[in-house]
Design a protein around this motif. Structure first.
Motif, PDB file in Angstrom:
ATOM      1  N   ASP A  33      22.047  -6.809 -40.474  1.00  0.00           N
ATOM      2  CA  ASP A  33      22.460  -8.347 -40.866  1.00  0.00           C
ATOM      3  C   ASP A  33      22.472  -9.195 -39.514  1.00  0.00           C
ATOM      4  O   ASP A  33      21.815 -10.229 -39.282  1.00  0.00           O
ATOM      5  N   ASP A  34      23.303  -8.676 -38.616  1.00  0.00           N
ATOM      6  CA  ASP A  34      23.669  -9.252 -37.287  1.00  0.00           C
ATOM      7  C   ASP A  34      22.165  -9.427 -36.661  1.00  0.00           C
ATOM      8  O   ASP A  34      22.131 -10.514 -35.835  1.00  0.00           O
ATOM      9  N   PHE A  35      21.290  -8.411 -36.588  1.00  0.00           N
ATOM     10  CA  PHE A  35      20.061  -8.395 -35.504  1.00  0.00           C
ATOM     11  C   PHE A  35      19.257  -9.596 -36.345  1.00  0.00           C
ATOM     12  O   PHE A  35      18.591  -9.992 -35.536  1.00  0.00           O
ATOM     13  N   ALA A  36      19.178  -9.516 -37.820  1.00  0.00           N
ATOM     14  CA  ALA A  36      18.204 -10.354 -38.511  1.00  0.00           C
ATOM     15  C   ALA A  36      18.781 -11.783 -37.919  1.00  0.00           C
ATOM     16  O   ALA A  36      17.927 -12.767 -37.769  1.00  0.00           O
ATOM     17  N   ALA A  37      20.132 -12.027 -37.960  1.00  0.00           N
ATOM     18  CA  ALA A  37      20.723 -13.240 -37.559  1.00  0.00           C
ATOM     19  C   ALA A  37      20.252 -13.858 -36.203  1.00  0.00           C
ATOM     20  O   ALA A  37      19.922 -15.120 -36.058  1.00  0.00           O
ATOM     21  N   VAL A  38      20.259 -12.938 -35.724  1.00  0.00           N
ATOM     22  CA  VAL A  38      19.982 -13.413 -34.120  1.00  0.00           C
ATOM     23  C   VAL A  38      18.333 -13.664 -33.923  1.00  0.00           C
ATOM     24  O   VAL A  38      18.001 -14.735 -33.219  1.00  0.00           O
ATOM     25  N   ALA A  39      17.720 -13.042 -34.780  1.00  0.00           N
ATOM     26  CA  ALA A  39      16.224 -13.142 -34.719  1.00  0.00           C
ATOM     27  C   ALA A  39      15.856 -14.649 -35.434  1.00  0.00           C
ATOM     28  O   ALA A  39      15.167 -15.362 -34.878  1.00  0.00           O
ATOM     29  N   GLN A  40      16.718 -14.801 -36.383  1.00  0.00           N
ATOM     30  CA  GLN A  40      16.507 -16.213 -37.043  1.00  0.00           C
ATOM     31  C   GLN A  40      16.865 -17.616 -36.201  1.00  0.00           C
ATOM     32  O   GLN A  40      16.341 -18.592 -35.926  1.00  0.00           O
ATOM     33  N   ASP A  41      18.093 -17.125 -35.451  1.00  0.00           N
ATOM     34  CA  ASP A  41      18.623 -18.246 -34.550  1.00  0.00           C
ATOM     35  C   ASP A  41      17.362 -18.373 -33.366  1.00  0.00           C
ATOM     36  O   ASP A  41      17.405 -19.643 -32.902  1.00  0.00           O
ATOM     37  N   VAL A  42      16.857 -17.455 -32.994  1.00  0.00           N
ATOM     38  CA  VAL A  42      16.063 -17.442 -31.698  1.00  0.00           C
ATOM     39  C   VAL A  42      14.610 -18.386 -32.085  1.00  0.00           C
ATOM     40  O   VAL A  42      14.271 -19.119 -31.490  1.00  0.00           O
ATOM     41  N   VAL A  43      14.391 -18.013 -33.493  1.00  0.00           N
ATOM     42  CA  VAL A  43      13.264 -19.014 -34.151  1.00  0.00           C
ATOM     43  C   VAL A  43      13.776 -20.432 -34.103  1.00  0.00           C
ATOM     44  O   VAL A  43      13.096 -21.483 -33.779  1.00  0.00           O
ATOM     45  N   LYS A  44      14.946 -20.566 -34.926  1.00  0.00           N
ATOM     46  CA  LYS A  44      15.436 -22.035 -35.006  1.00  0.00           C
ATOM     47  C   LYS A  44      15.670 -22.616 -33.633  1.00  0.00           C
ATOM     48  O   LYS A  44      15.405 -23.824 -33.678  1.00  0.00           O
ATOM     49  N   ARG A  45      15.853 -21.940 -32.472  1.00  0.00           N
ATOM     50  CA  ARG A  45      16.003 -22.856 -31.332  1.00  0.00           C
ATOM     51  C   ARG A  45      14.770 -22.919 -30.610  1.00  0.00           C
ATOM     52  O   ARG A  45      14.559 -23.516 -29.506  1.00  0.00           O
ATOM     53  N   GLY A  46      13.644 -22.309 -31.223  1.00  0.00           N
ATOM     54  CA  GLY A  46      12.259 -22.585 -30.832  1.00  0.00           C
ATOM     55  C   GLY A  46      11.982 -21.808 -29.537  1.00  0.00           C
ATOM     56  O   GLY A  46      10.792 -22.049 -28.867  1.00  0.00           O
ATOM     57  N   ILE A  47      12.533 -20.560 -29.414  1.00  0.00           N
ATOM     58  CA  ILE A  47      12.052 -19.974 -28.101  1.00  0.00           C
ATOM     59  C   ILE A  47      11.050 -19.048 -28.736  1.00  0.00           C
ATOM     60  O   ILE A  47      10.084 -18.653 -27.736  1.00  0.00           O
ATOM     61  N   ALA A  48      10.970 -18.465 -29.897  1.00  0.00           N
ATOM     62  CA  ALA A  48       9.685 -17.913 -30.288  1.00  0.00           C
ATOM     63  C   ALA A  48       9.567 -18.390 -31.799  1.00  0.00           C
ATOM     64  O   ALA A  48      10.455 -19.155 -32.549  1.00  0.00           O
ATOM     65  N   THR A  49       8.612 -17.759 -32.364  1.00  0.00           N
ATOM     66  CA  THR A  49       8.217 -18.023 -33.969  1.00  0.00           C
ATOM     67  C   THR A  49       8.171 -16.735 -34.427  1.00  0.00           C
ATOM     68  O   THR A  49       8.185 -15.684 -33.645  1.00  0.00           O
ATOM     69  N   ALA A  50       8.169 -16.650 -35.795  1.00  0.00           N
ATOM     70  CA  ALA A  50       8.204 -15.219 -36.431  1.00  0.00           C
ATOM     71  C   ALA A  50       6.976 -14.313 -35.845  1.00  0.00           C
ATOM     72  O   ALA A  50       7.082 -13.197 -35.934  1.00  0.00           O
ATOM     73  N   SER A  51       5.938 -14.884 -35.785  1.00  0.00           N
ATOM     74  CA  SER A  51       4.847 -14.076 -35.298  1.00  0.00           C
ATOM     75  C   SER A  51       4.678 -13.904 -33.835  1.00  0.00           C
ATOM     76  O   SER A  51       4.155 -12.999 -33.466  1.00  0.00           O
ATOM     77  N   SER A  52       5.540 -14.471 -32.995  1.00  0.00           N
ATOM     78  CA  SER A  52       5.340 -14.073 -31.690  1.00  0.00           C
ATOM     79  C   SER A  52       6.717 -13.087 -31.282  1.00  0.00           C
ATOM     80  O   SER A  52       7.058 -12.984 -29.976  1.00  0.00           O
ATOM     81  N   LEU A  53       7.680 -12.842 -32.188  1.00  0.00           N
ATOM     82  CA  LEU A  53       8.695 -12.076 -32.128  1.00  0.00           C
ATOM     83  C   LEU A  53       8.584 -10.874 -32.563  1.00  0.00           C
ATOM     84  O   LEU A  53       8.192 -10.322 -33.259  1.00  0.00           O
ATOM     85  N   GLY A  54       8.751  -9.814 -31.453  1.00  0.00           N
ATOM     86  CA  GLY A  54       8.694  -8.425 -31.540  1.00  0.00           C
ATOM     87  C   GLY A  54      10.324  -7.853 -31.372  1.00  0.00           C
ATOM     88  O   GLY A  54      11.169  -8.330 -30.743  1.00  0.00           O
ATOM     89  N   ILE A  55      10.547  -6.852 -32.232  1.00  0.00           N
ATOM     90  CA  ILE A  55      11.873  -6.239 -32.179  1.00  0.00           C
ATOM     91  C   ILE A  55      11.959  -4.868 -31.646  1.00  0.00           C
ATOM     92  O   ILE A  55      10.813  -4.138 -31.903  1.00  0.00           O
ATOM     93  N   GLN A  56      12.927  -4.331 -31.072  1.00  0.00           N
ATOM     94  CA  GLN A  56      12.939  -2.842 -30.571  1.00  0.00           C
ATOM     95  C   GLN A  56      14.437  -2.588 -30.651  1.00  0.00           C
ATOM     96  O   GLN A  56      15.450  -3.505 -30.471  1.00  0.00           O
ATOM     97  N   GLY A  57      14.891  -1.585 -31.089  1.00  0.00           N
ATOM     98  CA  GLY A  57      16.283  -1.006 -31.181  1.00  0.00           C
ATOM     99  C   GLY A  57      16.340   0.667 -30.961  1.00  0.00           C
ATOM    100  O   GLY A  57      15.429   1.335 -31.196  1.00  0.00           O
TER     101      GLY A  57
END
Length: 246
Positions: A222-246
């Motif tokens: 949930d924490d990881f997903a929340a950060v992803a959503q916040d990054v998109v909300k801030r206009g840093i990335a879009t869902a389609s331009s965001l890659g994840i690694q962990g």
């Protein structure tokens, strides 16, 4: 009353002579998301290395007229700071520093941290001049605030390809750190890097780790997903331009 993770002082000679602790003074009280990482002393001053919301800081303590005074050492912010050495019978002290844009370096002072100079540094592996390192927070599903770092171009105008990294395990904290390959092959091309400090890691001690164990493991996701959503909300990335690694 002394609290865990605090720092306190007492008169050692009085304790040895009388067997009584006497008065106990508070140098540093526990604070929200602030912990003591280490200490060292010179002849006249005590240096305390702190981890403040995943950012390293050092404060210097001096005793004058029977009272302790604390002030921050003017080291760079948003990085990983440590005390490399302190001259116990003199006044020289040195600090280690690195962040996402600065190679590991040694910062030296001959006067108890008053005047600082970088005396040694590993070579830079990429051009960091157009880049900026920032820290934000995202609200997780249960309301917990999750800190994360963003490294990107200072003049970014819209969403860019972004790599989001997280770990969240074994009490290992994700701290700011220099990575030449990431800088050369990813950041120099105008892309962004995000580092999420999710629960399960060691950023804020055992409780932060235990909050994502066993039946609570979903908290880390949930924490990881929340950060992803916040990054998109801030206009840093879009869902389609965001890659994840962990």
């Amino acid at each position: 009353v002394c609290k865990p993770d605090g720092l306190y002082s007492l008169d050692l000679a009085h304790w040895v002579e009388t067997g009584a602790l006497g008065s106990v003074e508070t140098l540093f009280e526990p604070a929200y998301r602030v912990s003591i990482a280490g200490m060292a002393r010179t002849q006249d001053r005590l240096f305390i290395s702190l981890m403040d919301n995943v950012r390293g800081k050092v404060v210097v303590c001096e005793r004058k007229d029977g009272n302790w005074s604390l002030k921050p050492v003017a080291l760079p912010e948003n990085g990983n700071v440590g005390i490399s050495h302190a001259e116990q019978f003199g006044s020289s002290v040195s600090f280690s520093f690195t962040d996402f844009l600065t190679p590991s370096s040694i910062i030296w002072s001959d006067d108890n941290g008053e005047t600082l100079a970088t005396v040694k540094s590993q070579p830079a592996r990429f051009d960091a001049s157009p880049l900026i390192s920032e820290q934000f927070e995202a609200r997780s599903k249960d309301g917990t605030m999750i800190p994360y770092f963003v490294v990107r171009r200072r003049d970014q105008k819209g969403p860019v390809p972004t790599l989001l990294y997280g770990y969240g395990g074994f009490e290992v904290p994700l701290l700011p750190g220099y990575a030449g390959v990431r800088g050369r092959l990813w950041l120099e091309k105008g892309n962004a890097y995000v580092q999420a400090c999710i629960r399960g890691g060691g950023e804020f001690g055992p409780a932060w780790h235990q909050a994502a164990l066993k039946g609570n493991r979903q908290n880390g996701f949930d924490d990881f997903a929340a950060v992803a959503q916040d990054v998109v909300k801030r206009g840093i990335a879009t869902a389609s331009s965001l890659g994840i690694q962990g």
